[in-house]
Write a protein that holds these residues in place. Structure first.
Motif, mmCIF file in Angstrom:
data_model
loop_
_atom_site.group_PDB
_atom_site.id
_atom_site.type_symbol
_atom_site.label_atom_id
_atom_site.label_comp_id
_atom_site.label_asym_id
_atom_site.label_seq_id
_atom_site.Cartn_x
_atom_site.Cartn_y
_atom_site.Cartn_z
ATOM 1 N N PHE A 177 5.921 -9.426 2.588
ATOM 2 C CA PHE A 177 5.662 -7.860 2.532
ATOM 3 C C PHE A 177 6.049 -7.542 1.131
ATOM 4 C CE2 PHE A 177 6.001 -8.556 7.219
ATOM 5 C CZ PHE A 177 5.135 -7.721 7.554
ATOM 6 N N TYR A 178 5.006 -6.911 0.287
ATOM 7 C CA TYR A 178 5.386 -6.264 -0.863
ATOM 8 C C TYR A 178 5.316 -4.837 -0.639
ATOM 9 C CZ TYR A 178 5.200 -10.619 -3.024
ATOM 10 O OH TYR A 178 5.557 -12.127 -3.520
ATOM 11 N N GLY A 179 6.306 -3.942 -1.125
ATOM 12 C CA GLY A 179 6.409 -2.630 -0.954
ATOM 13 C C GLY A 179 7.577 -2.102 -0.164
ATOM 14 N N THR A 180 7.874 -0.996 0.128
ATOM 15 C CA THR A 180 8.968 -0.285 0.550
ATOM 16 C C THR A 180 9.206 -0.826 2.075
ATOM 17 O OG1 THR A 180 8.237 1.658 -0.503
ATOM 18 C CG2 THR A 180 9.836 1.700 1.223
ATOM 19 N N GLN A 181 10.467 -1.225 2.149
ATOM 20 C CA GLN A 181 10.676 -2.062 3.430
ATOM 21 C C GLN A 181 10.557 -1.107 4.518
ATOM 22 O OE1 GLN A 181 14.051 -4.224 4.132
ATOM 23 N NE2 GLN A 181 14.335 -5.066 2.231
ATOM 24 N N ASN A 182 10.227 -1.421 5.759
ATOM 25 C CA ASN A 182 9.730 -0.407 6.835
ATOM 26 C C ASN A 182 10.700 -0.955 8.040
ATOM 27 O OD1 ASN A 182 8.548 -0.150 9.442
ATOM 28 N ND2 ASN A 182 7.017 0.721 8.316
ATOM 29 N N PRO A 183 11.336 0.224 8.475
ATOM 30 C CA PRO A 183 12.447 0.088 9.558
ATOM 31 C C PRO A 183 11.718 -0.742 10.854
ATOM 32 C CG PRO A 183 12.423 2.193 8.627
ATOM 33 C CD PRO A 183 11.381 1.661 8.126
ATOM 34 N N ARG A 184 10.566 -0.481 11.236
ATOM 35 C CA ARG A 184 10.083 -0.925 12.213
ATOM 36 C C ARG A 184 9.875 -2.537 12.207
ATOM 37 N NH1 ARG A 184 4.635 0.986 13.832
ATOM 38 N NH2 ARG A 184 4.525 1.285 11.400
ATOM 39 N N VAL A 185 9.334 -2.971 11.115
ATOM 40 C CA VAL A 185 9.187 -4.390 10.807
ATOM 41 C C VAL A 185 10.620 -4.891 10.687
ATOM 42 C CG1 VAL A 185 8.470 -5.953 9.024
ATOM 43 C CG2 VAL A 185 6.946 -4.003 9.392
ATOM 44 N N ASN A 186 11.601 -4.203 9.867
ATOM 45 C CA ASN A 186 12.910 -4.866 10.127
ATOM 46 C C ASN A 186 13.420 -5.165 11.343
ATOM 47 O OD1 ASN A 186 12.783 -4.919 7.117
ATOM 48 N ND2 ASN A 186 14.111 -3.113 6.869
ATOM 49 N N TYR A 245 -9.784 4.210 7.096
ATOM 50 C CA TYR A 245 -9.403 3.195 6.865
ATOM 51 C C TYR A 245 -8.805 3.169 5.603
ATOM 52 C CZ TYR A 245 -13.786 2.911 4.226
ATOM 53 O OH TYR A 245 -14.899 3.191 3.646
ATOM 54 N N SER A 246 -7.730 2.121 5.064
ATOM 55 C CA SER A 246 -7.010 2.176 4.140
ATOM 56 C C SER A 246 -8.082 1.590 2.917
ATOM 57 C CB SER A 246 -5.929 1.182 4.370
ATOM 58 O OG SER A 246 -5.207 0.674 2.817
ATOM 59 N N THR A 247 -7.705 1.941 1.796
ATOM 60 C CA THR A 247 -8.313 1.632 0.561
ATOM 61 C C THR A 247 -7.912 0.182 0.152
ATOM 62 O OG1 THR A 247 -6.801 2.736 -0.864
ATOM 63 C CG2 THR A 247 -8.865 4.032 -0.375
ATOM 64 N N LYS A 248 -6.986 -0.129 0.904
ATOM 65 C CA LYS A 248 -6.465 -1.595 0.401
ATOM 66 C C LYS A 248 -7.517 -2.653 0.978
ATOM 67 C CE LYS A 248 -2.408 -2.282 2.367
ATOM 68 N NZ LYS A 248 -1.855 -1.812 1.161
ATOM 69 N N ILE A 249 -8.588 -2.240 1.530
ATOM 70 C CA ILE A 249 -9.606 -3.465 1.777
ATOM 71 C C ILE A 249 -10.566 -3.575 0.677
ATOM 72 C CG2 ILE A 249 -11.314 -1.521 2.696
ATOM 73 C CD1 ILE A 249 -11.094 -4.896 4.277
ATOM 74 N N THR A 285 8.886 -3.328 -3.853
ATOM 75 C CA THR A 285 7.714 -3.007 -4.614
ATOM 76 C C THR A 285 7.524 -3.584 -5.992
ATOM 77 O OG1 THR A 285 8.399 -0.735 -3.790
ATOM 78 C CG2 THR A 285 6.886 -0.661 -5.738
ATOM 79 N N VAL A 286 6.601 -4.086 -6.395
ATOM 80 C CA VAL A 286 6.062 -4.606 -7.571
ATOM 81 C C VAL A 286 5.043 -3.551 -8.303
ATOM 82 C CG1 VAL A 286 6.595 -6.990 -6.854
ATOM 83 C CG2 VAL A 286 4.327 -6.199 -6.674
ATOM 84 N N GLY A 287 4.940 -3.947 -9.534
ATOM 85 C CA GLY A 287 3.995 -3.030 -10.242
ATOM 86 C C GLY A 287 2.463 -3.405 -9.931
ATOM 87 N N HIS A 288 1.550 -2.474 -10.237
ATOM 88 C CA HIS A 288 0.383 -2.637 -9.975
ATOM 89 C C HIS A 288 -0.314 -3.731 -10.713
ATOM 90 C CE1 HIS A 288 -0.183 1.153 -7.387
ATOM 91 N NE2 HIS A 288 0.341 1.826 -8.253
ATOM 92 N N THR A 333 0.327 -6.040 1.150
ATOM 93 C CA THR A 333 0.817 -5.481 -0.029
ATOM 94 C C THR A 333 0.711 -3.888 0.458
ATOM 95 O OG1 THR A 333 -1.340 -5.589 -1.062
ATOM 96 C CG2 THR A 333 0.363 -7.124 -1.528
ATOM 97 N N GLY A 334 1.727 -3.190 0.227
ATOM 98 C CA GLY A 334 1.577 -1.696 0.266
ATOM 99 C C GLY A 334 2.546 -1.165 1.256
ATOM 100 N N GLN A 335 2.387 0.127 1.674
ATOM 101 C CA GLN A 335 3.151 0.992 2.517
ATOM 102 C C GLN A 335 2.442 0.688 4.008
ATOM 103 O OE1 GLN A 335 3.879 4.885 1.601
ATOM 104 N NE2 GLN A 335 4.568 5.444 3.430
ATOM 105 N N ILE A 336 3.386 0.599 5.001
ATOM 106 C CA ILE A 336 2.804 0.740 6.282
ATOM 107 C C ILE A 336 3.180 1.975 6.889
ATOM 108 C CG2 ILE A 336 3.331 -0.469 8.796
ATOM 109 C CD1 ILE A 336 4.655 -3.031 6.954
ATOM 110 N N TYR A 337 2.295 2.498 7.590
ATOM 111 C CA TYR A 337 2.041 3.734 8.086
ATOM 112 C C TYR A 337 2.290 3.833 9.511
ATOM 113 C CZ TYR A 337 0.122 4.973 3.582
ATOM 114 O OH TYR A 337 -0.169 5.035 2.086
#
Length: 175
Positions: free
Chosen positions: A47-56, A103-107, A73-76, A13-17
């Motif tokens: 994957f939930y979030g904005t599509q990532n061209p590298r992943v695609n 590190y990402s706060t996603k943890i 993208t879905v609501g929080h 879930t989230g953006q991939i940097y």
């Protein structure tokens, strides 16, 4: 209580940097498919979030369209349910050796979901590895082989009808 999905599900879930590399997990999944360890009707990487061209691009190159899905993208408020219904929560570590303390706060979201976390990438001996070791809430994998081994381990649990989360509540509560 939220039930696990009927398919074996790995969720991000989230953006991939740009400092994160989804290539290792996608390559591992591709190899597990070739080895008949993963079958379409019983597996999904979400994957939930904005599509990532590298992943695609990787999904297309590795011909994983039947196994990898973008849900946008879905609501929080929906994210915790999505995380809690997943068998594994995927976390991409920073690939830059100079950023081992970042590190990402996603943890913290993932710890709260109390589902197994699979951290991929990075170089080891970083903050994410320390957190996962302390809480026993997941696994830290830096190579395609280790990712494959851990997915096979979790798949075996799933196929046996067992879901084991070894996280230590007292340790998780610290975060």
């Amino acid at each position: 209580i939220i039930s696990l999905t009927s398919k074996f599900t790995i969720t991000y879930t989230g953006q991939i940097y740009k400092q994160q590399d989804p290539c290792k997990i996608l390559t591992a999944i591709s190899e597990l498919i070739e080895e008949n360890e993963i079958v379409k009707d019983d597996f999904e990487l979400r994957f939930y979030g904005t599509q990532n061209p590298r992943v695609n691009q990787l999904v297309e190159t590795l011909q994983l369209e039947r196994f990898v899905k973008y849900y946008g993208t879905v609501g929080h408020k929906e994210i915790p349910k999505i995380q809690m219904e997943s068998h594994i929560l995927l976390l991409f570590n920073w690939e830059d050796k100079r950023e081992k303390t970042l590190y990402s706060t996603k943890i913290f979201e993932y710890l709260g979901a109390k589902r197994n976390i699979m951290a991929t990438g990075g170089h080891g001996k970083d903050a994410i590895e320390d957190i996962l070791t302390q809480t026993k809430a997941g696994v830290y994998t830096t190579s395609i082989k280790k990712i494959k081994d851990k997915i096979k381990y979790f798949l075996q649990q799933y196929q046996n009808g067992d879901y084991i989360f070894d996280g230590v509540d007292e340790e998780i509560a610290e975060y």
